[in-house]
Structure formats: C-alpha cells, structure tokens
Design an enzyme around this catalytic site. Structure first.
Site, mmCIF file in Angstrom:
data_model
loop_
_atom_site.group_PDB
_atom_site.id
_atom_site.type_symbol
_atom_site.label_atom_id
_atom_site.label_comp_id
_atom_site.label_asym_id
_atom_site.label_seq_id
_atom_site.Cartn_x
_atom_site.Cartn_y
_atom_site.Cartn_z
ATOM 1 N N ARG A 124 23.011 -30.541 37.086
ATOM 2 C CA ARG A 124 24.473 -29.951 37.301
ATOM 3 C C ARG A 124 25.249 -31.106 36.381
ATOM 4 N NH1 ARG A 124 26.661 -33.305 40.929
ATOM 5 N NH2 ARG A 124 25.305 -32.623 42.649
ATOM 6 N N LYS A 181 34.605 -12.518 28.133
ATOM 7 C CA LYS A 181 35.068 -11.475 27.346
ATOM 8 C C LYS A 181 34.594 -11.637 25.683
ATOM 9 C CE LYS A 181 37.339 -11.018 30.709
ATOM 10 N NZ LYS A 181 38.707 -11.630 31.294
ATOM 11 N N ASP A 229 45.182 -20.739 27.268
ATOM 12 C CA ASP A 229 44.152 -19.811 27.504
ATOM 13 C C ASP A 229 43.988 -18.787 26.222
ATOM 14 O OD1 ASP A 229 42.581 -17.520 28.281
ATOM 15 O OD2 ASP A 229 43.191 -17.606 30.319
ATOM 16 N N TYR A 242 47.323 -13.587 33.099
ATOM 17 C CA TYR A 242 45.889 -13.188 33.846
ATOM 18 C C TYR A 242 46.208 -12.926 35.096
ATOM 19 C CZ TYR A 242 41.423 -12.003 35.087
ATOM 20 O OH TYR A 242 40.089 -11.461 35.604
#
Ligand SMILES: *Cc1c(COP(=O)(O)O)cnc(C)c1O
Length: 379
Positions: free
Chosen positions: A46, A195, A170, A98
């Site tokens: 992690r 994407k 973004d 978004y």
C-alpha cells in the site's frame, strides 16, 4: 528527450537484476526486511510497490512534476486530492466538469463541509468574481467534457497565485502528450488513466502529479493513509499503454480532425464542438497552450433521431468512457452526464440531441463511411 522518446525511455525502465526490458509485475504485498525496521525502500505494497512506482515516476516525468501517485480510478485520484482540504473550505470547479466530479463535489464533499461553486472557467472574470474568503482551490478541465470549452491555463494560474489558491487541472482529455499544465502554473495535475493513458478499454485507474515536494509529501501521506492505490497488474498495463501514447494521440487527433470536418458540412448536424476547428471559440487559445487538439468531438443532431442514428453505426461502440483505440460514441445527457440535474444540463448546453465521439485509431475512411451511411439511413 522528446515526448515520443520519453514515453519509452522515461521513468524506471526494465529490471536491473535480470535485465528484463519491461518492468516486471511485482505481484507482492510485503517485503523481507534485513533486520526488524530495516528495509530496501519497500515494506508494504500500500505504501509502495515497484511496478506502481515505475508508473508513478513515469507520469511525474511526463507532466514535468515532482512526484506521481497511482490510484484505483480517476475518481479515487480526485478524492485523494480533495482530502487536502478541510471542512469550511471552498473550491471553484469548471461548470461542465466530468459528471463524477460534479457528483463527488455536490453529494459527498458538501456533506462533509467542503463547499463548491461551478463557474465557466473559460471566462477569467467569472473565476475572479466567484472567489470567496474561504476559497482554497480552482479545479479545472480544459478542454471540458462534453462541450470542449478551453480555459486559459496561464491566466487561471495567475489568479490562483494572487489569491493563494491551489490550481488543479484534470488533464484527462489532452494527456501529457498534448498539454503540460504544470509548465503553465498548475500545482496538481490529475488523470483518469482509464482513458487515453491506458488507451485500450481494459484498465480503470487514476493518476495525480504534484508540482512540488511539499504537495508530493502531503499526497503520499493521503494515498498511504486512505489506501485507494492501483494494483501492480493494472500499473503494468498503464505502463504498457503509455509506451504508445504518442503514436495513439496523433492517430486519435488525425481521425478527429477528419470527422469534425465531415460533420461541420453535414446538413443534419446543427452544431459541432471541436477545438481544432477555426470556428471553435477556444481555438486560438488552445493553439497557444497545447500541442494538439485531441480526439474528442461533440455534435448536435435532431434529438428524435439520436437513437436510430446510433443503432445504424458499426464501428462506433455505444459506450461510456473515451480515449480508447476503438471509436466510442455516447449521449452525454443520458450517460456520462445523467447525474447532473436536467435544468443544469440544459443551462450548460448539454441537450438531448448532443452526441459525443471519442475518435479511435481505425482507418478514417471506414469511420467516415460509417457515419455517412448512418446519416443516410435516418434521412
Ligand atoms: C472518466 C473521467 C474521470 C473519472 O475517472 P474514472 O477512472 O472513471 O474514475 C475524471 N475526469 C475525467 C475528465 C474523466 O473523463
């Protein structure tokens, strides 16, 4: 190093121990310590994993930032960035941000006391007018989704500096191949790597790049504390995708340019949104701050004909998401932006007749023929 070289030779390449040319998938959760408390730099996956670290180093280099962080999705990446803020803070967002980011801000962050205002960031005066005494950040997308509005990165960066705000971008739509917001003053850049970065419709992931050490340390603390990390297999797939990012972005753009040129002359098309068109409102600005116009196009047709048009297409897959090798087509009002209340959607111009295309990398003549036969069929 030029970008097309950097996507191949940047970051951490290969494996020193074996000479493997590709960074191995370190499918491992924990690491042997030489002595209790003394380790090789990796103690628990992690906190850090070598495959994820290779991806994080790569994205930091591509964006020209200090450090990178990989998360289990774009939304997990955005959430981690939002955890930099406290109850009572206020954040300005691009108005047609978004849909998932809008939902996070309006339904989750609001509940825990982080306020949001949505403004048309393509108009710097509106941005300045919306700043409040408790505003801590400006979060933008440029181009926006689905209307492809362009925000002036340098201008918003100046406004952020003057008002002591964090400037968050973004960069999902243009990727570091076409646009590097940190060079124009952004403090944090993030991506839905689902994407273009991944590019093959096979991974969900998110990336954040911090411009400086201080923000990098804060983000690493949040990433390790909240744990929304990307696994080693998906990190490897993103590293693999990045190697062809340059080739793919150029191919997406070439196809998008041809599709936009076809649509703009079509009598059944009411409106075309593509930053590469000289008639697009943000065209001149886009030329100054990005090296390409990308692969996304939106256009409007008669709303009664949308379903039959989509049903006639062969090569455009009706699906959410974007940025993949295959061409994708969607109806934002019913799909990606369905979580935005209808009054707001219409205010923004996201009508029921608006269709969004993510141009793939197929042969452009097949794509144009496909669109043409579908238009003919709906007469
Ligand atoms: C898809 C997308 C997101 C969310 O990313 P996920 O990987 O789906 O969580 C955020 N911003 C933009 C611009 C997107 O297109």
């Amino acid at each position: 190093m030029k970008k097309k070289t950097k996507v191949i030779h940047g970051g951490i390449t290969g494996d020193d121990r074996t000479g493997a040319v590709s960074v191995p998938v370190y499918q491992v959760s924990t690491y042997k310590q030489q002595k209790a408390g003394q380790h090789s730099g990796y103690e628990y996956s992690r906190t850090g994993n070598p495959t994820r670290a290779a991806l994080e180093t790569m994205i930091a280099e591509l964006e020209g930032g200090h450090s990178g962080f990989a998360f289990g999705s774009g939304m997990a990446a955005i959430t981690a960035v939002m955890l930099l803020f406290d109850r009572g803070d206020h954040i300005l967002f691009t108005d047609d941000v978004y849909g998932g980011t809008y939902r996070l801000a309006s339904k989750v962050l609001q509940r825990i006391g982080i306020e949001a205002t949505f403004v048309d960031t393509s108009d710097p005066e509106k941005v300045e007018a919306a700043i409040q005494p408790n505003t801590k950040a400006i979060f933008i997308e440029t181009p926006t989704n689905p209307l492809l509005k362009i925000t002036d990165l340098q201008r918003v960066s100046q406004i952020s500096v003057q008002n002591h705000l964090l400037f968050i971008v973004d960069n999902t739509f243009y990727t570091p191949y076409f646009q590097n917001p940190i060079q124009l003053g952004a403090d944090l850049v993030l991506h839905s790597a689902t994407k273009y970065i991944g590019g093959h419709s096979d991974v969900v992931g998110g990336l954040v790049v911090a411009a400086n050490k201080e923000l990098g340390e804060k983000l690493h603390f949040i990433q390790n504390s909240t744990g929304g990390i990307l696994g080693p297999q998906d990190s490897w797939l993103l590293l693999r995708g990045i190697k062809t990012l340059g080739l793919r972005m150029e191919a997406h753009e070439k196809n998008a340019e041809k599709i936009a040129a076809y649509l703009i002359d079509h009598p059944q098309v009411k409106q075309v949104y593509y930053p590469g068109l000289a008639t697009h409102t943000g065209h001149e600005l886009a030329k100054t701050q990005s090296s390409g116009f990308g692969g996304m196009i939106s256009f409007e047709i008669d709303e009664e004909k949308v379903d039959s048009f989509l049903s006639k297409l062969t090569f455009f897959v009706v699906a959410e998401s974007l940025g993949a090798v295959e061409s994708l087509i969607s109806v934002p009002s019913r799909m990606t932006h369905a979580s935005i209340p209808i009054e707001r959607r219409l205010e923004l111009g996201i009508t029921e007749g608006l269709i969004r295309i993510s141009a793939g990398i197929e042969d452009s003549s097949d794509l144009l023929e496909d669109l043409d036969q579908a238009f003919k069929a709906i007469g």
